[in-house]
Design a protein around this motif. Sequence first.
Motif, PDB file in Angstrom:
ATOM      1  N   GLU A  64       0.555  -0.997   0.093  1.00 22.79           N
ATOM      2  CA  GLU A  64      -0.369  -0.156  -0.108  1.00 22.79           C
ATOM      3  C   GLU A  64       1.163   1.514   0.272  1.00 22.79           C
ATOM      4  OE1 GLU A  64       0.131  -1.632   4.368  1.00 22.79           O
ATOM      5  OE2 GLU A  64      -0.334  -2.839   2.296  1.00 22.79           O
ATOM      6  N   ASP A  65       2.041   1.298  -0.145  1.00 23.81           N
ATOM      7  CA  ASP A  65       3.344   1.555   0.357  1.00 23.81           C
ATOM      8  C   ASP A  65       4.061   2.126  -1.070  1.00 23.81           C
ATOM      9  OD1 ASP A  65       2.242   3.057   2.740  1.00 23.81           O
ATOM     10  OD2 ASP A  65       3.348   1.602   3.793  1.00 23.81           O
ATOM     11  N   SER A  70       7.704   4.957  -3.735  1.00 22.69           N
ATOM     12  CA  SER A  70       8.920   5.640  -5.485  1.00 22.69           C
ATOM     13  C   SER A  70       8.649   6.957  -5.961  1.00 22.69           C
ATOM     14  CB  SER A  70       7.800   4.369  -6.517  1.00 22.69           C
ATOM     15  OG  SER A  70       6.806   4.987  -6.769  1.00 22.69           O
ATOM     16  N   GLY A  71       7.408   6.951  -5.367  1.00 21.04           N
ATOM     17  CA  GLY A  71       7.104   8.688  -5.338  1.00 21.04           C
ATOM     18  C   GLY A  71       8.258   9.822  -4.979  1.00 21.04           C
ATOM     19  N   ALA A  72       8.040   9.679  -3.523  1.00 21.83           N
ATOM     20  CA  ALA A  72       8.943  10.850  -2.710  1.00 21.83           C
ATOM     21  C   ALA A  72      10.925  10.636  -3.248  1.00 21.83           C
ATOM     22  CB  ALA A  72       9.125  10.328  -1.732  1.00 21.83           C
ATOM     23  N   LEU A  73      11.190   9.315  -3.350  1.00 19.38           N
ATOM     24  CA  LEU A  73      12.220   8.776  -4.036  1.00 19.38           C
ATOM     25  C   LEU A  73      12.523   8.506  -5.386  1.00 19.38           C
ATOM     26  CD1 LEU A  73      14.915   6.576  -3.182  1.00 19.38           C
ATOM     27  CD2 LEU A  73      13.769   5.146  -4.513  1.00 19.38           C
ATOM     28  N   ASN A  74      12.291   9.361  -5.847  1.00 19.27           N
ATOM     29  CA  ASN A  74      12.024   9.589  -7.247  1.00 19.27           C
ATOM     30  C   ASN A  74      11.621  11.431  -7.740  1.00 19.27           C
ATOM     31  OD1 ASN A  74      12.558   7.596  -9.285  1.00 19.27           O
ATOM     32  ND2 ASN A  74      10.414   6.857  -9.178  1.00 19.27           N
ATOM     33  N   GLU A  75      11.036  11.782  -7.080  1.00 21.19           N
ATOM     34  CA  GLU A  75      11.172  13.148  -6.202  1.00 21.19           C
ATOM     35  C   GLU A  75      12.122  13.826  -5.876  1.00 21.19           C
ATOM     36  OE1 GLU A  75       8.839  16.440  -3.957  1.00 21.19           O
ATOM     37  OE2 GLU A  75       7.076  15.138  -4.767  1.00 21.19           O
ATOM     38  N   LEU A 108      13.271  -4.214 -11.509  1.00 24.78           N
ATOM     39  CA  LEU A 108      12.423  -4.309 -10.107  1.00 24.78           C
ATOM     40  C   LEU A 108      11.591  -2.945 -10.477  1.00 24.78           C
ATOM     41  CD1 LEU A 108      10.938  -5.475  -7.623  1.00 24.78           C
ATOM     42  CD2 LEU A 108      12.081  -3.726  -6.372  1.00 24.78           C
ATOM     43  N   LYS A 109       9.821  -3.393 -10.663  1.00 22.66           N
ATOM     44  CA  LYS A 109       9.390  -2.171 -10.965  1.00 22.66           C
ATOM     45  C   LYS A 109       8.209  -1.944  -9.879  1.00 22.66           C
ATOM     46  CE  LYS A 109      10.790  -1.635 -15.579  1.00 22.66           C
ATOM     47  NZ  LYS A 109      11.664  -1.155 -15.630  1.00 22.66           N
ATOM     48  N   TRP A 110       8.073  -0.412  -9.122  1.00 22.56           N
ATOM     49  CA  TRP A 110       7.156  -0.764  -8.763  1.00 22.56           C
ATOM     50  C   TRP A 110       6.226  -0.096  -9.083  1.00 22.56           C
ATOM     51  CZ3 TRP A 110      11.179   2.560  -4.952  1.00 22.56           C
ATOM     52  CH2 TRP A 110      12.214   1.500  -4.390  1.00 22.56           C
ATOM     53  N   ASP A 111       5.993   0.714  -9.751  1.00 21.31           N
ATOM     54  CA  ASP A 111       4.695   1.700 -10.449  1.00 21.31           C
ATOM     55  C   ASP A 111       3.922  -0.163 -11.071  1.00 21.31           C
ATOM     56  OD1 ASP A 111       6.459   4.392 -10.726  1.00 21.31           O
ATOM     57  OD2 ASP A 111       5.507   3.742  -9.154  1.00 21.31           O
TER      58      ASP A 111
END
Length: 111
Positions: A64-65, A70-75, A108-111
């Motif tokens: 659920e996270d 991944s959004g915060a890491l990429n940002e 590895l893909k998170w999205d």
Amino acid sequence: MDDNKGTGKEEIYSKRVRAGKRTYFFDIKATRSNDYYLTITESKKRYKEDGFYYEKHKIFLYKEDFSKFSGALNECIDHVKEELMPDFDFTQFESNDDESDDSMTSDLKWD
């Protein structure tokens, strides 16, 4: 892997990334009820008087996270690359050889 026997946790996928003196392990695991989560482990080889040992730090990331993480890491990575160090050539760190272990499957893909 044998270290999960009897715990009800099954390792589904694993990716190792060697990064200098550190190694990162990305492991997807399943609970007994087939719920999935990711562990991220940083391992550093340390020396002491009677030899060496591995210092490990682990993060548990639940499904659920995944998107938020991944959004915060990429940002954060984009902020460093685009705002703090826009003229730096980060491609010098890219490698397709022994820096990562692609023996299990693709990236590895998170999205």
